[in-house]
Every structure is written in C-alpha cells, then in structure tokens.
Design a protein around this motif. Structure first.
Motif, short mmCIF file in Angstrom:
data_model
loop_
_atom_site.label_atom_id
_atom_site.label_comp_id
_atom_site.label_asym_id
_atom_site.label_seq_id
_atom_site.Cartn_x
_atom_site.Cartn_y
_atom_site.Cartn_z
N GLN A 1 3.82 13.60 3.50
CA GLN A 1 3.14 14.59 4.35
C GLN A 1 4.11 15.14 5.40
OE1 GLN A 1 0.23 15.95 3.93
NE2 GLN A 1 -0.44 14.62 2.27
N PRO B 1 0.83 -1.22 0.00
CA PRO B 1 0.00 0.00 0.00
C PRO B 1 0.86 1.26 0.00
CG PRO B 1 -0.22 -1.22 2.08
CD PRO B 1 0.69 -2.00 1.20
N CYS B 2 0.33 2.29 -0.59
CA CYS B 2 1.04 3.56 -0.74
C CYS B 2 0.98 4.43 0.51
CB CYS B 2 0.45 4.30 -1.95
SG CYS B 2 1.32 5.80 -2.38
N ARG B 3 0.21 4.04 1.51
CA ARG B 3 0.01 4.92 2.67
C ARG B 3 1.31 5.29 3.38
NH1 ARG B 3 -2.91 0.55 3.80
NH2 ARG B 3 -2.00 -1.00 5.18
N GLU B 4 2.31 4.37 3.37
CA GLU B 4 3.59 4.71 3.99
C GLU B 4 4.27 5.85 3.25
OE1 GLU B 4 6.20 1.36 4.67
OE2 GLU B 4 4.46 0.06 4.93
N ASP C 1 2.76 8.05 1.40
CA ASP C 1 1.96 9.25 1.59
C ASP C 1 2.25 9.90 2.95
OD1 ASP C 1 -0.10 11.07 0.57
OD2 ASP C 1 -1.26 10.35 2.30
N ALA C 2 2.38 9.08 3.99
CA ALA C 2 2.72 9.62 5.31
C ALA C 2 4.09 10.29 5.28
CB ALA C 2 2.69 8.51 6.36
#
Length: 148
Positions: A88, A79-82, A84-85
């Motif tokens: 950010q 997943p791309c959430r890492e 993205d975090a």
C-alpha cells in the motif's frame, strides 16, 4: 545439485555479476561456500532468491523493504498484513510519482511546439533562462479568445 559461479548465477537470475556481489555484501544474498579455486559456488536457492529481489526492485521496493519481504517469505506462517502495508505504501509512492510526471509532462507540453524562427524567442530557452519577454504562455497561432 547444480552450482553457479557469480557469472552464471547473474545470467540465470537476470542481474549482472556486480549486483550479485553487492547483494552479498549488504546481506540480501547469503555468502556461499567457495570452491578450491576460490570461486563462489551458489545453489539453486540463490537463483530463486535473486529472482525475488529483482522482481521486488522492478516494483520499486527499497533494499530495506526487500529485506523485510525476504524475512516474511522465510516465515510462511507469518501474517501477510506487513506485506500488504508495504505494498500500500509503495502504491501510494508510485501514484505520487505518476502525478509528478503528469505535471512534468504538462510543463513540457507548454514549452513544446514553439513556432519561433530564432532562439531569442524560444519558449524552452525563455523558461530555462527564467525570462518571459518574447512568447506569451499560449500559442500565438490561436486567436486571442481561443488561447484563454
């Protein structure tokens, strides 16, 4: 298959040769095989990887962040959430630096355009010597009511 020496890899990827060696030492760039003459022989994948690292560094990411991004890039199904975090956090860091630089610019503006004829009355020297004896913090050429 194209192979590169350290020098040609550096030129092809836009970094210097010492940076290539450093990234290899810290494990961002895998150690390549060596030719019979002892020279490192890098492949096209090293050019791609160094380009990735260079762009990440240009965006201000730390080495450990880049290590994580390289790992994430190697696992396309992750997943791309890492990422993205991470972006950010980097954005927040950049915005804080911009704020600090704006404060620095304001402080320099306050010291600029000194109209004194003598170093004794120089705004910058006063500030560096932590004294405020000669120039008020406003421009003397302005009427008193305009400087307030």
């Amino acid at each position: 298959m194209t192979s590169f020496t350290t020098k040609t890899l550096a030129a092809a990827s836009g970094v210097n040769a010492e940076t290539v060696r450093y990234y290899e030492r810290i494990g961002l760039l895998p150690s390549p095989p060596r030719a019979a003459n002892g020279y490192r022989r890098y492949g096209e994948d090293s050019v791609t990887r160094l380009g990735f690292i260079r762009r990440a560094r240009e965006l201000g990411f730390a080495i450990e962040d880049i290590r994580g991004l390289l790992d994430l890039a190697a696992h396309a199904e992750a997943p791309c959430r890492e990422a993205d975090a991470l972006v950010q956090r980097q954005l927040a860091t950049v915005q804080a630096r911009i704020h600090d630089l704006q404060q620095l610019a304001n402080a320099l503006r306050a010291l600029a355009d000194c109209r004194s004829d003598a170093a004794l009355h120089c705004r910058l020297l006063e500030a560096l010597q932590d004294r405020d004896c000669c120039n008020p913090p406003h421009d003397r050429s302005l009427p008193a009511h305009a400087a307030s």
